[in-house]
Write a protein that holds these residues in place. Structure first.
Motif, PDB file in Angstrom:
ATOM      1  N   ALA A   1       0.834  -1.202   0.000  1.00  0.00           N
ATOM      2  CA  ALA A   1       0.000   0.000   0.000  1.00  0.00           C
ATOM      3  C   ALA A   1       0.870   1.254   0.000  1.00  0.00           C
ATOM      4  O   ALA A   1       0.525   2.263  -0.633  1.00  0.00           O
ATOM      5  CB  ALA A   1      -0.932  -0.003   1.211  1.00  0.00           C
TER       6      ALA A   1
ATOM      7  N   GLU B   1       0.838   4.115  -2.890  1.00  0.00           N
ATOM      8  CA  GLU B   1       0.660   5.546  -2.590  1.00  0.00           C
ATOM      9  C   GLU B   1       1.758   6.383  -3.238  1.00  0.00           C
ATOM     10  O   GLU B   1       1.493   7.496  -3.721  1.00  0.00           O
ATOM     11  CB  GLU B   1       0.636   5.770  -1.077  1.00  0.00           C
ATOM     12  CG  GLU B   1       0.280   7.184  -0.670  1.00  0.00           C
ATOM     13  CD  GLU B   1      -1.092   7.631  -1.164  1.00  0.00           C
ATOM     14  OE1 GLU B   1      -1.260   8.853  -1.396  1.00  0.00           O
ATOM     15  OE2 GLU B   1      -1.989   6.774  -1.348  1.00  0.00           O
TER      16      GLU B   1
ATOM     17  N   GLU C   1      -6.950  -1.646  -2.560  1.00  0.00           N
ATOM     18  CA  GLU C   1      -6.114  -0.436  -2.551  1.00  0.00           C
ATOM     19  C   GLU C   1      -6.386   0.402  -3.791  1.00  0.00           C
ATOM     20  O   GLU C   1      -6.461   1.639  -3.710  1.00  0.00           O
ATOM     21  CB  GLU C   1      -4.630  -0.823  -2.485  1.00  0.00           C
ATOM     22  CG  GLU C   1      -4.213  -1.542  -1.215  1.00  0.00           C
ATOM     23  CD  GLU C   1      -4.283  -0.666   0.025  1.00  0.00           C
ATOM     24  OE1 GLU C   1      -4.236   0.580  -0.115  1.00  0.00           O
ATOM     25  OE2 GLU C   1      -4.380  -1.218   1.136  1.00  0.00           O
TER      26      GLU C   1
ATOM     27  N   GLN D   1      -9.797   2.188  -3.440  1.00  0.00           N
ATOM     28  CA  GLN D   1      -9.790   3.308  -2.507  1.00  0.00           C
ATOM     29  C   GLN D   1      -9.204   4.569  -3.123  1.00  0.00           C
ATOM     30  O   GLN D   1      -9.521   5.684  -2.691  1.00  0.00           O
ATOM     31  CB  GLN D   1      -9.004   2.923  -1.254  1.00  0.00           C
ATOM     32  CG  GLN D   1      -9.712   1.882  -0.391  1.00  0.00           C
ATOM     33  CD  GLN D   1      -8.849   1.364   0.749  1.00  0.00           C
ATOM     34  OE1 GLN D   1      -7.639   1.624   0.805  1.00  0.00           O
ATOM     35  NE2 GLN D   1      -9.455   0.622   1.658  1.00  0.00           N
ATOM     36  N   ARG D   2      -8.365   4.402  -4.143  1.00  0.00           N
ATOM     37  CA  ARG D   2      -7.730   5.564  -4.773  1.00  0.00           C
ATOM     38  C   ARG D   2      -8.377   5.940  -6.111  1.00  0.00           C
ATOM     39  O   ARG D   2      -7.895   6.839  -6.803  1.00  0.00           O
ATOM     40  CB  ARG D   2      -6.235   5.278  -4.979  1.00  0.00           C
ATOM     41  CG  ARG D   2      -5.464   5.200  -3.658  1.00  0.00           C
ATOM     42  CD  ARG D   2      -4.073   4.612  -3.846  1.00  0.00           C
ATOM     43  NE  ARG D   2      -3.339   4.604  -2.594  1.00  0.00           N
ATOM     44  CZ  ARG D   2      -3.499   3.691  -1.626  1.00  0.00           C
ATOM     45  NH1 ARG D   2      -4.387   2.706  -1.785  1.00  0.00           N
ATOM     46  NH2 ARG D   2      -2.787   3.743  -0.517  1.00  0.00           N
TER      47      ARG D   2
END
Length: 468
Positions: free
Chosen positions: A221, A225, A284, A287-288
Motif C-alpha cells: 500500500a 501511494e 487499494e 480506494q484511490r
C-alpha cells in the motif's frame, strides 16, 4: 491515389465521414504502453531508421523469422542496412498481416513517404528516412507531440524510483503527461527465491519489517501511494490464466511465510495466495479511484533455446488456453466485490474464443458506484488480436453483450515511439464497422449519436474513465 488515404481500410461512406470529420484528428490517450520514461526524458536522436523501427520490435522479428531470415539480420550483429533490407524483403510477403499496414501508416505519417517498401526500393526509402531522422522532429518528445498524444501511461515495477516520470512532470517544455502504471508481476512469480528477493527489497524500500501477510499488505500500500503521488491511476496484471481459490487469513499468512522462506508451494496453494494478494491489491486500487487492467492469456518464452540466447520479449510467445475461465473470472471479481474492493477494471483477453465469456462476465459486475459508465470494461483486441479481424471480433462481442458507446478504446501496448498509427488503424476499423451497420440498415444514420459514439470511444471515454 496514395495507398494511405482517407478511404484506407474503410469501404462505408458513413465510415469515411466519421473517420475524416470526427476521429482522424482526435488526440490520443495512450493509457497502456511500454515506452521508457528515461528515453523520453533524455530525448536523444536515433541513429537510423533501423534503430527506430526494428530494435525491440518482436512483431517484426516474428515475421522476419517466418520469412526465413537468419537471426543475424534480426537481433544479431548485421549492419543497419542489412537488417533494413531483410525487413523490406519480409514486407513483400506480409499481405494480410497487419504489419504491412502498420509499416506504411508509419512511413506515411512520420516520413511523408507513400511508396510501398520492397526489396526493389529499400535503399531509396532508407536514405530518405535516414536523411530526416537526425532532425529534431525525430527526437522522442517530438515524435510523441507530432502524434498528438495527450497522456502516456508507461508500465513500471512496484519498486521503480519513478525518477524520470518526476523529471518529465517538472519540465514545462513538454506538455504530454507521462504517468506510471503499477505492474506488480514480481509478487506473482512462482519462483520462491525470486519472491524472497523481492520481499527483501520491498522491506528496504519501505522501511517496513515484513514478517506476515499483513505487513506485506501495508508495504505494498505504501508503494501504491508513492505511485499515486506521481500521477499513477492504473495498475496492470499479466497472469497466464485467471483462477480464484478462497482461504482463511491464517492459511494465507502461513502460505506467505512459507514462500518468503523459499519453500515451493503447490499449484492449489499458489492460486490461494495469488487470489488473496490480488483481492488485497484491488481494494487499494478501489480506494484511490484507480482502474485495474488484467492482460491474461499469454504463454511466454516458449522457445527455450532462443530464450536462453536472447531473453524475454523477443518474439517467442503465443496464445494460451485454460479450463474453467468463466468460473475463475466470475469468482475473482465477486471476491473483490464482496470485499468492497472491486475497482474499475479492464479485462484483456488474448484467446478470442473466450471473448463472449469475458463480455458476459463483466456485465455481471457493472454498477454506478464509480461514477463512470461501464466501469467494467472488455479491453481492446490485444497483442495477437490487434488485427482487423481481432479488433472487429472484440468490438462485436462488446456490442453484443454491453454498450459499445462507453468503450474506452485503443492503446498501443508498444515499446516503439512510432507505433501511434495503431490508433489510426483502430479508428478506421471502428468507423468502418459502425458505418457498415448503417449501410445495412441495422442502426440509423443519426449524425449526432454516431459522432458522439466514435468521439467517445476514440478519446472522451478514456478521459472520463481514468481521470488523470
Amino acid at each position: 491515389m496514395d495507398f494511405i488515404n482517407d478511404r484506407f481500410m474503410i469501404d462505408s461512406e458513413v465510415g469515411v465521414r466519421l473517420y475524416k470529420d470526427v476521429t482522424a484528428k482526435l488526440p490520443i490517450i495512450d493509457y497502456h504502453c511500454h515506452l521508457d520514461a528515461k528515453e523520453i526524458y533524455e530525448n536523444k536522436n536515433f541513429e537510423n531508421i533501423t534503430q527506430l523501427w526494428l530494435a525491440g520490435d518482436h512483431y517484426k522479428w516474428r515475421a522476419m523469422r517466418a520469412n526465413g531470415i537468419a537471426e543475424k539480420y534480426i537481433t544479431g550483429d548485421a549492419t543497419p542496412e542489412e537488417k533494413f533490407k531483410a525487413y523490406a524483403e519480409t514486407v513483400e510477403a506480409a499481405f494480410g498481416n497487419p504489419l504491412y499496414h502498420w509499416t506504411h501508416l508509419e512511413l506515411s505519417q512520420y516520413f511523408s513517404c507513400n511508396e510501398m517498401l520492397s526489396s526493389d526500393n529499400w535503399q531509396e526509402i532508407m536514405r530518405h528516412c535516414n536523411g530526416l531522422i537526425s532532425g529534431d522532429d525525430f527526437k522522442p518528445r517530438n515524435l510523441i507531440s507530432r502524434s498528438n498524444v495527450e497522456v502516456i501511461c508507461t508500465t513500471d515495477a512496484p519498486l521503480d524510483t519513478l525518477e524520470y516520470h518526476r523529471r518529465l512532470q517538472q519540465d514545462p517544455s513538454f506538455t504530454t503527461r507521462v504517468l506510471p502504471t503499477f505492474r506488480p508481476d514480481d509478487i506473482f512469480t512462482e519462483d520462491s527465491q525470486a519472491f524472497c528477493r523481492f520481499i527483501d527489497k520491498l522491506a528496504l524500500a519501505t522501511g517496513q519489517s515484513i514478517r506476515s501477510f499483513n505487513d506485506f499488505a501495508i508495504a505494498m500500500a505504501q508503494r501504491i501511494e508513492v505511485f499515486h503521488e506521481v500521477g499513477c491511476r492504473i495498475s496492470d496484471h499479466g497472469p497466464v490464466s485467471i483462477a480464484y481459490l478462497a482461504a482463511d487469513a491464517e492459511t494465507i499468512n502461513t502460505l506467505f511465510s512459507q514462500k518468503c522462506r523459499g519453500m515451493l508451494l503447490s499449484e492449489r496453494e499458489t492460486v490461494q495466495l495469488n487470489s488473496a494478494m490480488l483481492v488485497m491489491l484491488a481494494k487499494e486500487y478501489k480506494q484511490r479511484g484507480w482502474a485495474m487492467q488484467v492482460h491474461f492469456g499469454a504463454i511466454r518464452n516458449n522457445n527455450g533455446k532462443m530464450h536462453a540466447q536472447l531473453g524475454i520479449n523477443t518474439g517467442f510467445d503465443s496464445i494460451a488456453d485454460q479450463h474453467h475461465l468463466a468460473s475463475g473470472l466470475n469468482r475473482l471479481l465477486d471476491a473483490m466485490a464482496q470485499n468492497s474492493g472491486l475497482p474499475k477494471t479492464i479485462i484483456y483477453n488474448l484467446n478470442a474464443s473466450y471473448n463472449d465469456i469475458v463480455a458476459t462476465t463483466i456485465a455481471n459486475f457493472q454498477s454506478a458506484d464509480d461514477g463512470v459508465k461501464s466501469p467494467m470494461q472488455f479491453g481492446s483486441g490485444w497483442w495477437f488480436n490487434d488485427t482487423r479481424r481481432g479488433m472487429e471480433n472484440q468490438l462485436n462481442s462488446l456490442a453484443d453483450q454491453g454498450l459499445l458507446m462507453h468503450f474506452v478504446g485503443m492503446l498501443t501496448d508498444s515499446r516503439s515511439l512510432v507505433s501511434y498509427p495503431r490508433h489510426d488503424y483502430f479508428r478506421r476499423i471502428l468507423c468502418n464497422l459502425i458505418g457498415s451497420w448503417v449501410d445495412r440498415g441495422e442502426i440509423p444514420d443519426d449524425e449526432r449519436i454516431l459522432t458522439r459514439m466514435v468521439k467517445n470511444i476514440c478519446h472522451d471515454n478514456a478521459v472520463n474513465y481514468f481521470r488523470f
